[in-house]
Design an enzyme around this catalytic site. Sequence first.
Site, PDB file in Angstrom:
ATOM      1  N   MET A  30      51.501  46.747  56.583  1.00 52.56           N
ATOM      2  CA  MET A  30      50.768  46.484  57.825  1.00 52.56           C
ATOM      3  C   MET A  30      50.540  44.975  57.956  1.00 52.56           C
ATOM      4  O   MET A  30      49.636  44.526  58.653  1.00 52.56           O
ATOM      5  CB  MET A  30      49.433  47.238  57.829  1.00 52.56           C
ATOM      6  N   LEU A  33      50.267  39.916  54.337  1.00 54.74           N
ATOM      7  CA  LEU A  33      50.922  40.082  53.037  1.00 54.74           C
ATOM      8  C   LEU A  33      50.277  39.236  51.943  1.00 54.74           C
ATOM      9  O   LEU A  33      49.878  38.096  52.173  1.00 54.74           O
ATOM     10  CB  LEU A  33      52.412  39.718  53.160  1.00 54.74           C
ATOM     11  N   GLU A  35      49.957  38.987  47.223  1.00 50.58           N
ATOM     12  CA  GLU A  35      50.740  39.141  45.986  1.00 50.58           C
ATOM     13  C   GLU A  35      51.155  40.594  45.722  1.00 50.58           C
ATOM     14  O   GLU A  35      52.201  40.838  45.133  1.00 50.58           O
ATOM     15  CB  GLU A  35      49.953  38.614  44.781  1.00 50.58           C
ATOM     16  N   GLY A  36      50.309  41.542  46.126  1.00 50.37           N
ATOM     17  CA  GLY A  36      50.649  42.957  45.933  1.00 50.37           C
ATOM     18  C   GLY A  36      51.927  43.301  46.693  1.00 50.37           C
ATOM     19  O   GLY A  36      52.864  43.904  46.145  1.00 50.37           O
ATOM     20  N   HIS A  37      51.967  42.881  47.976  1.00 50.09           N
ATOM     21  CA  HIS A  37      53.188  43.118  48.766  1.00 50.09           C
ATOM     22  C   HIS A  37      54.370  42.345  48.180  1.00 50.09           C
ATOM     23  O   HIS A  37      55.497  42.838  48.157  1.00 50.09           O
ATOM     24  CB  HIS A  37      52.991  42.662  50.216  1.00 50.09           C
ATOM     25  N   GLN A  61      46.558  55.724  61.797  1.00 52.51           N
ATOM     26  CA  GLN A  61      45.928  55.963  60.490  1.00 52.51           C
ATOM     27  C   GLN A  61      44.511  55.394  60.424  1.00 52.51           C
ATOM     28  O   GLN A  61      43.890  55.426  59.370  1.00 52.51           O
ATOM     29  CB  GLN A  61      46.792  55.439  59.348  1.00 52.51           C
ATOM     30  N   GLY A 147      52.675  50.656  46.636  1.00 51.63           N
ATOM     31  CA  GLY A 147      51.838  50.150  45.547  1.00 51.63           C
ATOM     32  C   GLY A 147      50.972  51.246  44.943  1.00 51.63           C
ATOM     33  O   GLY A 147      50.486  52.133  45.646  1.00 51.63           O
ATOM     34  N   ASP A 150      47.239  52.126  46.227  1.00 50.47           N
ATOM     35  CA  ASP A 150      47.007  53.232  47.159  1.00 50.47           C
ATOM     36  C   ASP A 150      47.594  54.498  46.531  1.00 50.47           C
ATOM     37  O   ASP A 150      48.583  55.062  47.022  1.00 50.47           O
ATOM     38  CB  ASP A 150      47.657  52.917  48.508  1.00 50.47           C
TER      39      ASP A 150
END
Length: 282
Positions: A30, A33, A35-37, A61, A147, A150
């Site tokens: 979504m 962005l 570091e996770g993305h 959502q 990830g 989630d």
Amino acid sequence: MEIVKTIEQVRKVVSEAGMASREIGLVPTMGALHEGHFSLIKAAKKQCDFVAVSIFVNPTQFGPGEDLAKYPRPFDADVKACKELGVDIIFAPSDKEMYPEKNITWVNVEKLSEPLCGKSRPGHFRGVATVCAKLFNIVQPDVAFFGQKDAQQAVIIQRMVADLNMPMEIVVCPTVRQIDGLAMSSRNKYLNDKERKDAALLYAALQEAEMLIGAGVRKSSELVREMEKILKISKQIKVEYISIVNAQTLDEIDEVKGKVLIAIAAKLGSARLIDNIMLDVE
Ligand code: PAF
């Protein structure tokens, strides 16, 4: 790197890449962005020959009163990051492109959508599963990357892909954390300095549970009580749930055994944060 906004364009570019019998990876996001993305994109780059990133703040959502309107949308920074990471195409459709009419066809992954975050966010996972099914149909990736932060979403998407015989693989990548353990999230931007400091207690509580399990504690109620004590150090943390569940079925368990998911959701100011750890307990 191409940036496309229509379904027709993304289909054309991806099918040309697919014709060269290249493995197509999709990282659905979504935007905003972090570091996770980036870790998902890096995993996609490693495994696939062609990487698409979708950037779409999916309205279906978000529940009434949730943060749809204020959700961060730093599109130019996202484009820059994707370019630097070697993404091949960004698919950034408008709401109208994705939902030209009021949506009446939904993907509902029953049972798995109900516990944990599903309790306080009815309809959330229906929106997530539906938009992911749409993105998978549009982009037709060989692999999509999600990830572990989630965790419930990942379990639901894996089940949807299996139940609907979607010819693709789902890869779940480890949670990326800041130095004090806070899981990377676009919603961390909502935290003020004090809240940001206290937010590290979520992971501290999860680590405490892991330590206690290592020391032989098996009763979920005892683990939850000890985690609550840690979260109570902050007056600002409003716990929504601390749950210990079977990592596949998401059923609550009284005793930790096998693959378990320990998950927390809490409010800190205007931010709703989630975090979890997955353990394989003998
Ligand atoms: O995890 C997210 O960012 C979203 O839920 C997703 C998977 C992109 C669907 O909108």
